[in-house]
Write an enzyme that holds these catalytic residues in place. Structure first.
Site, PDB file in Angstrom:
ATOM      1  N   CYS A 216       0.836  -1.195   0.000  1.00  0.00           N
ATOM      2  CA  CYS A 216       0.000   0.000   0.000  1.00  0.00           C
ATOM      3  C   CYS A 216       0.878   1.255   0.000  1.00  0.00           C
ATOM      4  O   CYS A 216       1.564   1.536  -0.974  1.00  0.00           O
ATOM      5  CB  CYS A 216      -0.973  -0.036   1.181  1.00  0.00           C
ATOM      6  SG  CYS A 216      -2.382   1.070   0.984  1.00  0.00           S
TER       7      CYS A 216
ATOM      8  N   HIS B 101      -3.779  -5.600   0.802  1.00  0.00           N
ATOM      9  CA  HIS B 101      -3.493  -5.960   2.194  1.00  0.00           C
ATOM     10  C   HIS B 101      -3.918  -7.407   2.417  1.00  0.00           C
ATOM     11  O   HIS B 101      -4.956  -7.845   1.925  1.00  0.00           O
ATOM     12  CB  HIS B 101      -4.281  -5.076   3.164  1.00  0.00           C
ATOM     13  CG  HIS B 101      -3.785  -3.669   3.229  1.00  0.00           C
ATOM     14  ND1 HIS B 101      -2.613  -3.317   3.846  1.00  0.00           N
ATOM     15  CD2 HIS B 101      -4.324  -2.510   2.755  1.00  0.00           C
ATOM     16  CE1 HIS B 101      -2.441  -2.010   3.766  1.00  0.00           C
ATOM     17  NE2 HIS B 101      -3.459  -1.499   3.090  1.00  0.00           N
TER      18      HIS B 101
END
Length: 493
Positions: free
Chosen positions: A343, A439
């Site tokens: 991310c 994630h």
């Protein structure tokens, strides 16, 4: 079936932060589920950059809740909903945070301004509270911080402000491991106003090591000072280490593997987010995960550097340089190690990060240059649960996205993963550097096994999701043994 207003409820509040409320609520949720009760978790206000995605019926995008409430929903055996954590604060600076209300970003607020804003959020808290009770027999509520912060009481929505408004009885939790537990429980009784004190129906002592009978006189003293009953003394729960952590205090503890270990270094960013992405690696016996604090170099024996998510990519990129971690990371790369960005960490690996809308202060900054990509931060946030596929190892993946920004460039033509049929992320030509917005990538057992095998880690057989379920069951069994569960449930109303 009980209506929202009739669902019984009990609330755990702590004498301070990090007394173990999250794990106790998760354990009690599993206890209630094992007893055949329809149970839900609830936390009116949470402060954490470890967020999870809860689906919103009828909407393509999901909403954000605290990762702890995701875990507690798992303990209940129900899908997470945004109503389980109606107010989530995601710190972006020392004095300010992003405010998420019922899963959606409401804006930013500095600490002083938020104290005024809180009064307007109680309606959202109570709306979620009413909805959450639909179809449930029991709701277990987790407080935040301590009810003894009486300077904040007038606008409180997280502890006694909520408990008195919703008429939910409170069990006070004290942490004996940090010392002074008698004073902390008795002191809380002393300074609470009568309106708040009458909400407390008893207390729990948590994190006890050794012979519990040695604290019998301590229990007598607390009851003498407060008049409250003890619901029990909970021993140190070793299984709690296997659960996803929400509080960044755990990052200061290295998790060492057994025998020869593959060493994983994780820079401890100032605004680190979703660091539970590393938990599946920590669970592997031959892997040692170290969160490297500011002022300390990334070791020469590091095999993998993982740059985690961040709530403030640009400022944390500057922090990387201030600590010399940029040089350390490139040295690991030169020695043949792996570098992974998740991310915000993925964004940092590129050539530039631009902020044309002023989300993080504006401007364009230079990235680490390990991937030939560039990122533009954008106002619209992507929040969704996803299914994925590892293009590197041909393994199924699942997880979630929570990010602001769009990343493009030549290295995206080598996407390490596919998310819902769309290529995601970027990789270097030799595959030793890669990043993704997904994630939860390391939670996929097959992917993790193949990834670690390339670095000489053999024989991994950990089923990560199963290990969480096993830990929850073990914690529930401990609570059944050491807490008067019947009395605690009887106190719910």
């Amino acid at each position: 079936m009980s209506s929202p207003a009739k669902a019984r409820a009990i609330m755990l509040q702590g004498t301070g932060s990090d007394v173990g409320k999250t794990v106790l609520v998760a354990g009690l949720c599993r206890v209630a589920r094992n007893r055949g009760l329809s149970v839900r978790p609830f936390k009116p206000q949470n402060m954490s950059n470890n967020a999870a995605v809860a689906d919103i019926p009828g909407e393509a995008m999901g909403g954000e809740i605290g990762r702890a409430q995701w875990l507690q929903a798992l303990a209940c055996g129900v899908p997470p909903t945004v109503d389980m954590n109606p107010v989530l604060l995601k710190p972006q600076s020392d004095i300010g945070a992003q405010v998420v209300v019922q899963g959606r970003m409401r804006g930013q607020a500095e600490a002083r301004d938020y104290q005024t804003l809180k009064a307007t959020l109680m309606d959202a808290v109570m709306e979620s509270w009413q909805r959450l009770g639909q179809g449930a027999e029991l709701v277990i509520v987790e407080g935040a911080g301590s009810p003894a912060e009486i300077n904040l009481r007038s606008r409180d929505i997280a502890n006694m402000g909520f408990a008195t408004r919703a008429d939910v009885p409170v069990v006070l939790v004290g942490d004996i491991d940090r010392g002074g537990v008698i004073a902390s429980v008795a002191g809380t009784h002393l300074i609470l106003p009568e309106e708040d004190r009458r909400m407390i129906v008893g207390y729990l002592i948590n994190k006890f090591r050794g012979d519990v009978s040695l604290f019998d006189e301590g229990l007598d003293a607390i009851t003498l000072f407060t008049g409250w009953r003890s619901f029990g003394v909970v021993p140190w729960l070793r299984e709690a280490a296997l659960l996803p952590s929400e509080d960044s205090v755990v990052l200061e503890r290295a998790v060492r593997g057994e025998g020869p270990a593959c060493k994983v270094a994780v820079p401890m960013l100032s605004r680190i987010a979703n660091f539970d992405d590393l938990d599946p690696l920590k669970a592997e016996s031959e892997v040692e995960v170290t969160f490297v604090p500011p002022g300390r170099a990334i070791g020469d024996d590091t095999a993998i550097v993982v740059i985690p998510g961040s709530k403030a990519t640009i400022s944390d990129l500057a922090m990387l340089r201030e600590n010399g971690w940029d040089r350390d990371i490139k040295a690991v790369r030169r020695r043949g190690g792996r570098v992974v960005g998740l991310c915000g960490g993925y964004q940092m690996l590129g050539r530039t990060v631009s902020d044309p809308h002023g989300i993080e202060g504006g401007g364009t900054v230079e990235g680490l240059g390990l991937l030939d990509v560039e990122t533009v931060l954008e106002p619209e946030k992507t929040v969704r649960n996803v299914a994925g596929f590892s293009n590197m190892y041909e393994e199924e993946l699942s997880g979630y996205e929570i990010h602001l920004g769009r990343t493009t460039g030549p290295d995206t033509l080598r996407p390490p993963v596919t998310i819902d049929g769309v290529p995601d992320g970027a990789a270097s030509r030799d595959g030793r550097v890669w990043g993704t917005y997904l994630h939860g990538v390391f939670a996929a057992d097959g992917f993790r096994r193949r990834f670690l095998a390339e670095l000489g880690v053999r024989g991994q057989g950990t089923n990560y999701r199963e290990s969480i379920e096993t830990a929850l069951d073990a914690i529930a069994a401990h609570l059944e043994k050491h807490i008067d569960i019947n009395a605690l449930l009887a106190a719910a109303r």
